[in-house]
Design an enzyme around this catalytic site. Structure first.
Site, PDB file in Angstrom:
ATOM      1  N   GLY A  15       0.793  -1.223   0.000  1.00 60.74           N
ATOM      2  CA  GLY A  15       0.000   0.000   0.000  1.00 60.74           C
ATOM      3  C   GLY A  15       0.826   1.274   0.000  1.00 60.74           C
ATOM      4  O   GLY A  15       0.277   2.366   0.152  1.00 60.74           O
ATOM      5  N   ASP A  16       2.138   1.164  -0.190  1.00 63.31           N
ATOM      6  CA  ASP A  16       3.012   2.329  -0.092  1.00 63.31           C
ATOM      7  C   ASP A  16       3.019   3.110  -1.411  1.00 63.31           C
ATOM      8  O   ASP A  16       3.353   2.567  -2.466  1.00 63.31           O
ATOM      9  CB  ASP A  16       4.429   1.865   0.260  1.00 63.31           C
ATOM     10  CG  ASP A  16       5.321   3.016   0.651  1.00 63.31           C
ATOM     11  OD1 ASP A  16       5.443   3.291   1.849  1.00 63.31           O
ATOM     12  OD2 ASP A  16       5.890   3.651  -0.263  1.00 63.31           O
ATOM     13  N   LEU A  17       2.683   4.390  -1.333  1.00 61.88           N
ATOM     14  CA  LEU A  17       2.584   5.209  -2.545  1.00 61.88           C
ATOM     15  C   LEU A  17       3.944   5.435  -3.191  1.00 61.88           C
ATOM     16  O   LEU A  17       4.071   5.450  -4.420  1.00 61.88           O
ATOM     17  CB  LEU A  17       1.925   6.549  -2.218  1.00 61.88           C
ATOM     18  CG  LEU A  17       0.469   6.470  -1.749  1.00 61.88           C
ATOM     19  CD1 LEU A  17      -0.059   7.863  -1.419  1.00 61.88           C
ATOM     20  CD2 LEU A  17      -0.409   5.810  -2.809  1.00 61.88           C
TER      21      LEU A  17
END
Length: 213
Positions: free
Chosen positions: A163-165
């Site tokens: 989920g890390d942008l």
């Protein structure tokens, strides 16, 4: 040769063989140390790492370091123990730059360390899934924060920040995608990196910071 040198060499060799894009990134960073960025942070035990992870939700590492330094100023130049944090005015965290919600999360974590539900020793002996389960019971902690803890505090080898942008941007650039990859696409791509997804993530972050490879 350090104890970690052989496992690191094995992991790099595996990733180079498994993924030609990662092979190019690895070759472009011959002296890369995956955990070198931690040298810029204060010494972190399990509770300190969780302060770092919670403070860093939706923020850059630079902004998070600024918040940590302000927290340290309130506690004599170091991060507080769980007991010290609970004894302090709750506004200390707000004055350091944390939102009220993040402050509540950190205090909830401190309570768990004080009453024994969490401890450095217990967390170090849990599996990755067990750590994620016990941490995400705390309001304000989701998988991203739990996975970051696994990487930073426990140095687990097969953690993926789906989920890390910033990781999403790094993958889009490195693999020449015409769109930011979805979480499902990222997870599918990362399957080829098992059981060394943590190292693959570190290299992808490095490729993003230096403008790609």
């Amino acid at each position: 040769m350090t104890e970690s040198a052989v496992p690191d060499r094995k992991a790099r060799a595996f990733l180079r063989k498994a993924d030609p894009v990662l092979a190019r990134i690895i070759d472009a960073h011959p002296d890369f140390r995956p955990r070198a960025w931690l040298d810029e942070l204060p010494p972190l035990d399990a509770f300190g790492t969780l302060i770092f992870q919670v403070a860093g939700q939706q923020l850059s590492v630079r902004a998070t370091r600024t918040i940590l330094s302000r927290v340290e100023e309130h506690f004599g130049g170091r991060l507080p123990s769980p007991t010290e944090l609970l004894a302090a005015d709750p506004h200390v965290l707000r004055e350091s730059g944390m939102s009220a919600r993040k402050g509540e999360t950190v205090r909830a974590l401190a309570e768990r360390f004080v009453d024994g539900r969490l401890s450095d020793e217990a967390l170090s002996q849990m599996t990755d899934d067990e750590v994620e389960a016990v941490l995400t019971e705390v309001p304000g902690i989701g998988p991203w924060t739990a996975h970051g803890f696994l990487l930073v505090a426990l140095d687990r080898p097969d953690v993926f920040l789906s989920g890390d942008l910033a990781l999403r941007r790094a993958i889009q650039r490195a693999y020449g995608l015409d769109h930011p990859p979805t979480e499902e696409e990222m997870l599918e791509l990362a399957q080829r990196w098992r059981p060394y997804r943590s190292l693959a993530v570190s290299y992808l972050f490095a490729s993003e910071y230096d403008g790609g490879t």
